[in-house]
Design an enzyme around this catalytic site. Structure first.
Site, short mmCIF file in Angstrom:
data_model
loop_
_atom_site.label_atom_id
_atom_site.label_comp_id
_atom_site.label_asym_id
_atom_site.label_seq_id
_atom_site.Cartn_x
_atom_site.Cartn_y
_atom_site.Cartn_z
N ASP A 1 0.87 -1.15 0.23
CA ASP A 1 0.08 0.18 0.01
C ASP A 1 0.77 1.26 0.01
O ASP A 1 0.81 2.07 0.98
CB ASP A 1 -0.90 -0.03 1.24
CG ASP A 1 -1.88 -1.34 1.35
OD1 ASP A 1 -3.05 -1.32 0.78
OD2 ASP A 1 -1.26 -2.33 1.84
N HIS B 1 -10.63 -2.66 7.30
CA HIS B 1 -11.20 -3.79 6.32
C HIS B 1 -11.72 -5.05 7.16
O HIS B 1 -12.81 -5.72 6.86
CB HIS B 1 -10.65 -4.12 5.14
CG HIS B 1 -10.44 -2.86 4.34
ND1 HIS B 1 -9.00 -2.16 4.23
CD2 HIS B 1 -11.20 -2.22 3.38
CE1 HIS B 1 -9.37 -1.35 3.14
NE2 HIS B 1 -10.53 -1.32 2.80
N HIS C 1 -4.19 -0.58 6.08
CA HIS C 1 -2.88 0.13 6.01
C HIS C 1 -2.44 0.34 7.64
O HIS C 1 -2.27 1.53 8.52
CB HIS C 1 -3.18 1.51 5.87
CG HIS C 1 -3.37 1.72 4.28
ND1 HIS C 1 -3.72 2.80 3.68
CD2 HIS C 1 -3.76 0.75 3.47
CE1 HIS C 1 -4.23 2.64 2.29
NE2 HIS C 1 -4.38 1.20 2.12
#
Ligand SMILES: *[C@@H]1O[C@H](CO)[C@@H](O)[C@H](O)[C@H]1NC(C)=O
Length: 327
Positions: A45, A219, A247
């Site tokens: 990411d 998530h 993240h």
């Protein structure tokens, strides 16, 4: 009518060809060091043209890479924000990759999977071998195997598993060329991963994908992977599942198998304080800032370390393999 049945026939043919072609997992080989060991760093990411501490993470990766003499870098996807690459000439590639990861120790092969943000761009472009000519480090494929003498790495294209990207892509469009029809693609992919894992005689088996299987981050768990991919990796004695997408940096131990779920998604923008406290089963470590992870593999031990943007060790774990009579 004739045209219609012809079309149907073609579609059927294509599906058949598609299903009978050889594995969706291309096989690459990477040599180990002279002493048989292997080491690498993992980042996820990341591509934001150096912003959100991307450059700081890069600097520390370079230092750790030097110290443990890495053989390659693994990227867990979401390589280029916000929407992948537009073409094989996209200057973002150099701005977010070539010009950021400049340390000498990082001038090794980078094995990249695609994340959901990469699927918002031109996927065929990001997969274009042309980039390997612009920057020789770059290897990006949907699903593939990196075979080393000490470990086998199974890179899995996880974005097409996630229902919500297909159901109501409200604000985003995804480039699904090459993965449709979806159902056939996913079942072939799972079958190929299963077969490759079954055939593997590697000492260490490591699966890499963008999406989480287990995570307490923003998530959370990816249910599609928990249902479809997890049973396969549990059945085939996989040691680690390495991902990004959330993240953060994170380590969760499976409570039903030996699998360690390792999230390295702290390559640039991180999500402070965004976590699900109710999902802590097996949680060993969670850090909601930026950073990366390193892995050093020997026959009988794997050393895994997580670092922040100052290069400070945040968490470390060792995994052991029984040394059997053959050794
Ligand atoms: C960069 O990292 C530091 C230290 O973790 C943090 O305090 C700061 O907020 C980060 N900056 C950005 C833009 O994320």
């Amino acid at each position: 009518m004739a045209g219609f049945s012809k079309t149907l026939l073609c579609v059927a043919c294509c599906c058949l060809c598609f299903l009978s072609v050889s594995s969706l997992l291309e096989r690459l080989e990477h040599p180990v060091k002279d002493d048989g060991s292997l080491s690498f760093v993992v980042i996820g990411d990341w591509g934001r043209k150096g912003k959100y501490n991307q450059s700081q993470v890069a600097l520390q990766m370079g230092r750790v890479g030097e110290r443990i003499n890495i053989d390659f870098v693994i990227s867990t996807g979401d390589n280029f924000y916000d929407g992948g690459l537009t073409s094989a000439n996209d200057p973002v590639f150099e701005k977010s990759f070539t010009k950021i990861y400049t340390a000498k120790s990082l001038q090794k092969k980078w094995y990249n999977v695609l994340g959901n943000h990469d699927y918002r761009g031109n996927v065929e472009a990001q997969l274009d071998p042309l980039f390997e000519r612009i920057d020789r480090r770059w290897i990006c494929k949907r699903s593939f195997i990196v075979d080393t003498e000490i470990a086998e790495f199974f890179f899995v294209d996880t974005t097409p598993f996630v229902d919500k990207y297909f159901l109501k892509p409200k604000h985003h469009t995804y480039d699904w060329r090459g993965v449709l029809p979806r159902k056939e693609y996913l079942s072939k992919l799972l079958q190929d991963v299963d077969l490759a894992l079954k055939e593997s005689t590697a000492n260490w088996k490591i699966v890499v994908g963008h999406h989480t299987i287990r995570s307490i981050g923003h998530h959370g768990d990816t249910n599609e992977l928990v249902q479809q991919l997890l049973p396969i990796i549990e059945e085939n004695n996989v040691d680690m599942y390495i991902n990004g997408h959330d993240h953060c940096l994170q380590h969760i131990s499976s409570t039903s198998s030996q699998i360690q779920f390792l999230t390295s998604g702290g390559g640039s923008k991180s999500w402070k304080g965004d976590l699900d406290e109710l999902n802590r089963k097996g949680l060993k470590f969670y850090y909601d800032g930026q950073g990366f992870m390193s892995v050093e593999l020997k026959q009988s031990i794997a050393k895994i370390v997580f670092y922040d943007i100052f290069g400070k060790t945040l968490h470390a774990l060792n995994l052991f393999k029984g040394v059997d009579s053959a050794m």
